[in-house]
Design an enzyme around this catalytic site. Sequence first.
Site, PDB file in Angstrom:
ATOM      1  CE  LYS A 133       0.096   3.630  12.466  1.00  0.00           C
ATOM      2  NZ  LYS A 133       0.650   3.968  11.144  1.00  0.00           N
TER       3      LYS A 133
ATOM      4  NE  ARG B 208      -4.279  -0.349  13.467  1.00  0.00           N
ATOM      5  CZ  ARG B 208      -3.787  -0.043  12.271  1.00  0.00           C
ATOM      6  NH1 ARG B 208      -2.484  -0.029  12.083  1.00  0.00           N
ATOM      7  NH2 ARG B 208      -4.590   0.253  11.275  1.00  0.00           N
TER       8      ARG B 208
ATOM      9  CD  GLN C 237       0.776   8.166   7.643  1.00  0.00           C
ATOM     10  OE1 GLN C 237       0.247   9.063   8.290  1.00  0.00           O
ATOM     11  NE2 GLN C 237       0.223   6.981   7.485  1.00  0.00           N
TER      12      GLN C 237
ATOM     13  CG  ASP D  78       0.711  -0.104   9.523  1.00  0.00           C
ATOM     14  OD1 ASP D  78       0.141   0.660  10.321  1.00  0.00           O
ATOM     15  OD2 ASP D  78       1.153   0.270   8.424  1.00  0.00           O
TER      16      ASP D  78
ATOM     17  CE  LYS E 278      -2.822   0.891   3.502  1.00  0.00           C
ATOM     18  NZ  LYS E 278      -4.040   1.013   4.355  1.00  0.00           N
ATOM     19  CB  SER E 279       3.884   2.233   1.928  1.00  0.00           C
ATOM     20  OG  SER E 279       3.346   2.111   3.220  1.00  0.00           O
TER      21      SER E 279
ATOM     22  N   GLY F 165      -5.199   7.627   5.946  1.00  0.00           N
ATOM     23  CA  GLY F 165      -4.360   8.636   6.565  1.00  0.00           C
ATOM     24  C   GLY F 165      -3.094   8.883   5.771  1.00  0.00           C
TER      25      GLY F 165
ATOM     26  NE  ARG G 142      -2.331  -2.006   8.608  1.00  0.00           N
ATOM     27  CZ  ARG G 142      -2.017  -2.496   7.410  1.00  0.00           C
ATOM     28  NH1 ARG G 142      -2.068  -3.800   7.206  1.00  0.00           N
ATOM     29  NH2 ARG G 142      -1.662  -1.692   6.430  1.00  0.00           N
TER      30      ARG G 142
ATOM     31  NE  ARG H  92       6.080   6.757   0.659  1.00  0.00           N
ATOM     32  CZ  ARG H  92       5.254   6.487   1.640  1.00  0.00           C
ATOM     33  NH1 ARG H  92       4.229   5.653   1.431  1.00  0.00           N
ATOM     34  NH2 ARG H  92       5.415   6.999   2.845  1.00  0.00           N
TER      35      ARG H  92
END
Length: 444
Positions: free
Chosen positions: A345, A349, A168, A318, A20-21, A93, A393, A25
């Site tokens: 998060k 979380r 981030q 995560d 995902k990261s 986020g 998650r 990007r």
Amino acid sequence: MRASAAQGSLQGRLTVPGDKSVSHRALMFGALAVGTTEITGLLEGEDVLRTSAAMRALGAEVERLAEGHWRVAGRGVGGLVEPADVLDMGNSGTAARLICGLLAGHPLFAVLTGDASLRKRPMRRVTDPLSASGARFSGRAGGRLPLAVEGAADPMPLDYRVPVPSAQVKSAVLLAGLCARGTTRVEEREATRDHTENMLRHFGATVRVAAEGHGRIIELDGQPELRAAPVVVPADPSSAAFPLVAALLVPGSEVTVQGVGLNPLRTGLFTTLREMGAHLSVSNERVEGGEPVGDLTARFSELRAVDVPPERAPSMIDEYPVLAVAAAFARGTSRFRGLAELRVKESDRLAATLALLAANGVPATVEGDDLIIARDGRPAAGGGLVETHMDHRIAMSALVMGLASTAPVTVDDTGFIDTSFPGFTAMMNGIAGQPAITPAEELA
């Protein structure tokens, strides 16, 4: 949904969705590059689709060619245009904070919003440093969304020390620095995932990184001409964690996840699982798109407790919920230290993980920012109803627990799983060889 104990072992070779990261990007840098960027393996979860829609709204041409195969025709650094409507980031986020960095360096006006969960999450951690570039932000109390952004006409380069380890925040500052004259400098006291730095280099920017203690100093030369470059997105190690941990917990299991990203700033979970005695091996190691990847195989293991140091948190932030599930089946008292970042998060979380454990008969406590889990090596009791608080998650971790627990585990809401892991339930049922995860009403 309800997850019941697998009737046999978990077996199979599988591929989980793209990282995902890296996916976020790839779309953003494609939009900032000159030329057309081809992306393969892109995660097509809801979070990333929100980023693709935002890049279109900012003037890039974004086209889906096939599953995971996308093309982005960029506008060059400084070339984004003012969006005609509000940018809705859904539950992401990462997208919201990184796009704040993008917008800060462009002379335009935009408004960001998101779903109920995202609107509760703090944004001042990015808007405060970005304001020093000349951008202006106006949001709800605490800087929360909806957030109006007025980008700087002549952005200033930033020199910023990140107070809390956060990829981030670092990335938002670097993205703003792309449009600034001069050198943007970011100092982080603990090294965080470096996908932004890797991708900046991949697209032709000049980035210098120097180690300093546990942290790093990153310098970016502003106003580069980013050139379109192909991106191969590796399988997401955060997503791979769920079938791998399930295989460690269900007797007789052996599961291989192919093409997993092995960036050393993302592999804290795998290091920790090995410390717990996990049979976890890597094969077919290679480099794709500037990122190390490999095939990970997990075999059923009798786990022991572990004490995880706080400096490891950024490399596995995560994965703590699913690690907590693994610790619920281990022998001894595990302690996960320095988890303050978990409180901001998709949900709190840390509190949600504690509640997940408590609902399923697992003794656990929080002391300060540490999570402590005391177990005897027997399977978790299960039988609980887990409130996910719109956190994908937490939902997936609870379902993994149910596959190995004595009694089924029920999850109140799984709708948000698709934000990061489309097809999760079908994949887990596939390696179980049966419908171990089913709609709860069918079992009522």
